[in-house]
Motif scaffolding. Structure first.
Motif, PDB file in Angstrom:
ATOM      1  N   ILE A  46       0.869  -1.186   0.000  1.00  0.00           N
ATOM      2  CA  ILE A  46       0.000   0.000   0.000  1.00  0.00           C
ATOM      3  C   ILE A  46       0.898   1.226   0.000  1.00  0.00           C
ATOM      4  O   ILE A  46       1.443   1.633   1.021  1.00  0.00           O
ATOM      5  N   LYS A  47       1.054   1.802  -1.218  1.00  0.00           N
ATOM      6  CA  LYS A  47       2.038   2.854  -1.435  1.00  0.00           C
ATOM      7  C   LYS A  47       1.442   4.226  -1.138  1.00  0.00           C
ATOM      8  O   LYS A  47       1.306   5.060  -2.031  1.00  0.00           O
ATOM      9  N   LYS A  48       1.063   4.464   0.085  1.00  0.00           N
ATOM     10  CA  LYS A  48       0.384   5.724   0.393  1.00  0.00           C
ATOM     11  C   LYS A  48       0.493   5.998   1.877  1.00  0.00           C
ATOM     12  O   LYS A  48       0.272   5.101   2.697  1.00  0.00           O
TER      13      LYS A  48
ATOM     14  N   ARG B  26       1.000   9.745  -3.553  1.00  0.00           N
ATOM     15  CA  ARG B  26       1.460   8.771  -2.550  1.00  0.00           C
ATOM     16  C   ARG B  26       1.554   9.408  -1.155  1.00  0.00           C
ATOM     17  O   ARG B  26       1.541   8.717  -0.157  1.00  0.00           O
TER      18      ARG B  26
ATOM     19  N   ARG C 117      -6.685   1.025  -2.285  1.00  0.00           N
ATOM     20  CA  ARG C 117      -5.986   2.150  -1.668  1.00  0.00           C
ATOM     21  C   ARG C 117      -4.481   1.903  -1.715  1.00  0.00           C
ATOM     22  O   ARG C 117      -4.018   0.798  -1.447  1.00  0.00           O
ATOM     23  N   GLY C 118      -3.750   2.932  -2.137  1.00  0.00           N
ATOM     24  CA  GLY C 118      -2.304   2.801  -2.203  1.00  0.00           C
ATOM     25  C   GLY C 118      -1.795   2.097  -3.448  1.00  0.00           C
ATOM     26  O   GLY C 118      -0.601   1.851  -3.580  1.00  0.00           O
TER      27      GLY C 118
END
Lengths: 311, 311, 311
Positions: free
Chosen positions: A37-39, A69, C44-45
């Motif tokens: 999860i790149k956030k 992000r 998400r992400g």
């Protein structure tokens, strides 16, 4: 430690400590893009505007992904759809955008100094994403990040920059940054494409590319603007390529652990041979990965510190 | 209280109570854009489409930022990349978008009535972001918001609208709105640019700009479309500017607390002198700030009420 | 069960079980778009890039909305603003995008095979959104979804595909998919627009459109590319329309529960009469709604499974 300015306009404005701060911050940012999860919520509720007066897939996408992000709201404006066709001045465009309360504006413009005009006019943070032949500071930062990642240091590193030095904002920003960090720089390229008093920048000029690259740690190839040929700056692509293109033959003269860089997009077979671009010494794609990390770091350092508690 | 229609197509459709509801709602929305975290979850899970058949940085960006600060998903469609080049009718484009379940479509179109066609065809809410020479209701609402913010009321306020009245949707929407709210309006401009029976709208026509502005509370300058000159509507930019441009000289005739407005983008030195646009009476940039607030209010009133519990 | 490939390049690559998995997943996705809050945190992400080398409002918007309703970060790149004008190869563009760690790239390209090049080069998942005259697999999947929704099955369904079979990626993908699922297919169109050995695909060719449609469950009209006329493939729009356009007259020959489909955008009065497009047998807009659901399903199946716990 914090950056001393609200803007990033030029490498010339940065101290070595600030450069290190950006590179160190980028290291932790880089990890985020490798997650499932790149956030992260760091810039939630912040508004970032990408204001591009020159087209650029790569740089715009890199900033857009960096902003998203970090959970910022990112708004893209490109000239093809912009009211600049209606003759509005840059200052007026900037003031109008400011009135919508953005936190940061990324600007690319064909005129040197355009980002500075915005920075002097507006309270929002401004990042220069390339202005004419002046500077492209995020490119130099991502290049430095990539070199440091591979070589562990910038100090004492020998770098050869090859190509159209005169017209290249990438070359200028890299020369300023690498010198601040203690690297040793030489340039090579056709006489028509190297500024006459380049040595005054503390850079040596070696007209013979093979001499320039034989003992360096990094070879930084510049993109040749093919349209320059029409202006008589070089006689033919074939001749340019023979003298200043990097191919396997020339690469044999270089050190066995040399790094090959290019800001992209590459002209395959012109300034760089496909075997070199795709070969084991090339870190061209690492540069792109570094770009997202460095831009995340800059967004965070310029507008994210007040949000620190929300991380 | 709620808006009685699912759409905002024209000021003509709004009651004074509805106008007040929008302006009052915009006041609380304005505060959100001044926060450190400029985002509320009000429109989470709502889809807003910006469908722009005419380019407009300012208006599209304003709606996009308004939507994103309310957490809506915003999708931009501009004609340059749209399938309208393939000859699809507006109704078909609308029906196709509707089939993707958007909550609201913002449309700008060069044809008067285009937003009404969508509104009559689709269940989604439609906001008119400017249609031909018909109306530009969000502009009039943001103008009213800005005047009210400075003068505390719209009732009894004297307003002069100067320029190309005939072709201006901004002028039309402002006339309708300000009259509903009890303001007193006069227009001035070249005879070729003022409709013949303008008085029937309850507006007085004063060919002499200086007479028109001498006792008003608000001077609303219109953008002159420079291409009109080719159609013979005015002889030269220089002459237009001399008679109907607002400069410091003419401003001396106005009241000491007059407000100067312009919908932007401004032609500096044509319809407005730089010293006036940037001077103490100008509230041009306040208008832009109001624009985001008014558009947030409209998005909330049209599609956000059912989400109220999530605020 | 899972999809066996990381990419969706062609219907030809899918097993009937995989097709059923996609259609079944799309059913649950469809419900999300009918909610008051049309958003789930599934992606998400995740970063989804829409890389469009051909303009397409419909398809790009459909993917963008699909991604956003699943909470992915969606980045749009269209050629008009892309660095492909700078002569970069597709592989290099892809590698550069990959270096920014996207999870999935949706590509539309005028050259058959372009998506496969990306898929073979990059670790990211690739979805083919139409490549030349090769395939348009998401269109065939959404068509199948729509037929199944109305007829409860695909097996044994009789389908007539009418128009320019030779140049249509929509026709090709539909033929492959419907055959895998046991449907019975015939095509009709001018001899110049039907490939010579079409029967070898297991499809029958009926030059007389009325014969082709008289006993089918589904009539699938193809969009006629009006520019084909210049290449001599049909003599006039009027003649094409008379022989291969679907109007009320011809429709009388069809079954009373026939379904009319079209991938859009439609040319009203050319390949389809307005009364037919807007009539009771038309499921053209259902196809568009299915499109969002099918694309959500594909995004979920290709890149969302690891996130399953976050649903």
């Amino acid at each position: 430690m914090e950056l001393s300015n609200k803007d990033l306009l030029a490498i010339r404005d940065l101290s070595p400590e600030e450069i290190l701060l950006i590179l160190d911050t980028a290291e932790s940012m880089k990890e985020i893009s490798t997650r499932d999860i790149k956030k992260v919520p760091t810039l939630r509720g912040k508004t970032v505007i990408n204001l591009f007066y020159e087209p650029s897939t790569r740089t715009r996408t890199s900033f857009e992904i960096a902003g998203k992000r970090l959970s910022a709201d990112v708004v893209n404006i490109s000239t093809s759809t912009s009211s600049t066709t209606k003759g509005e001045t840059l200052k007026d465009t900037g003031r109008n955008l400011q009135a919508m309360n953005p936190d940061l504006i990324v600007i690319r413009h064909s005129c040197a100094g355009a980002p500075k005009i915005l920075a002097d006019t507006l309270p929002a943070s401004i990042i220069n994403a390339g202005d004419g032949a002046h500077e492209h500071p995020t490119q130099a930062l991502l290049d430095a990040f990539t070199i440091r990642e591979k070589k562990k240091t910038l100090s004492g590193i020998k770098v050869a920059i090859i190509g159209d030095i005169t017209h290249s904002r990438v070359a200028r920003s890299n020369i300023f940054l690498l010198q601040k960090m203690g690297a040793d720089i030489r340039v090579s390229g056709p006489h028509t494409m190297v500024p006459p008093f380049i040595e005054e920048l503390g850079v040596s000029f070696m007209p013979d590319m093979e001499e320039a690259i034989h003992d360096v740690d990094v070879i930084m190839m510049l993109r040749i603007q093919l349209e320059r040929q029409q202006h008589g700056l070089f006689p033919s692509i074939r001749e340019y390529s023979r003298f200043f293109g990097l191919n396997l033959e020339k690469l044999k003269k270089a050190k066995s652990d040399v790094l090959i860089m290019h800001p992209g997009p590459i002209n395959r077979g012109v300034e760089i041979a496909p075997e070199v671009a795709d070969g084991p010494y090339s870190i061209i794609l690492d540069q792109v990965t570094s770009g997202v990390a460095v831009r995340m770091a800059l967004l965070y350092l310029l507008i994210g510190k007040g949000n620190r508690e929300s991380n």
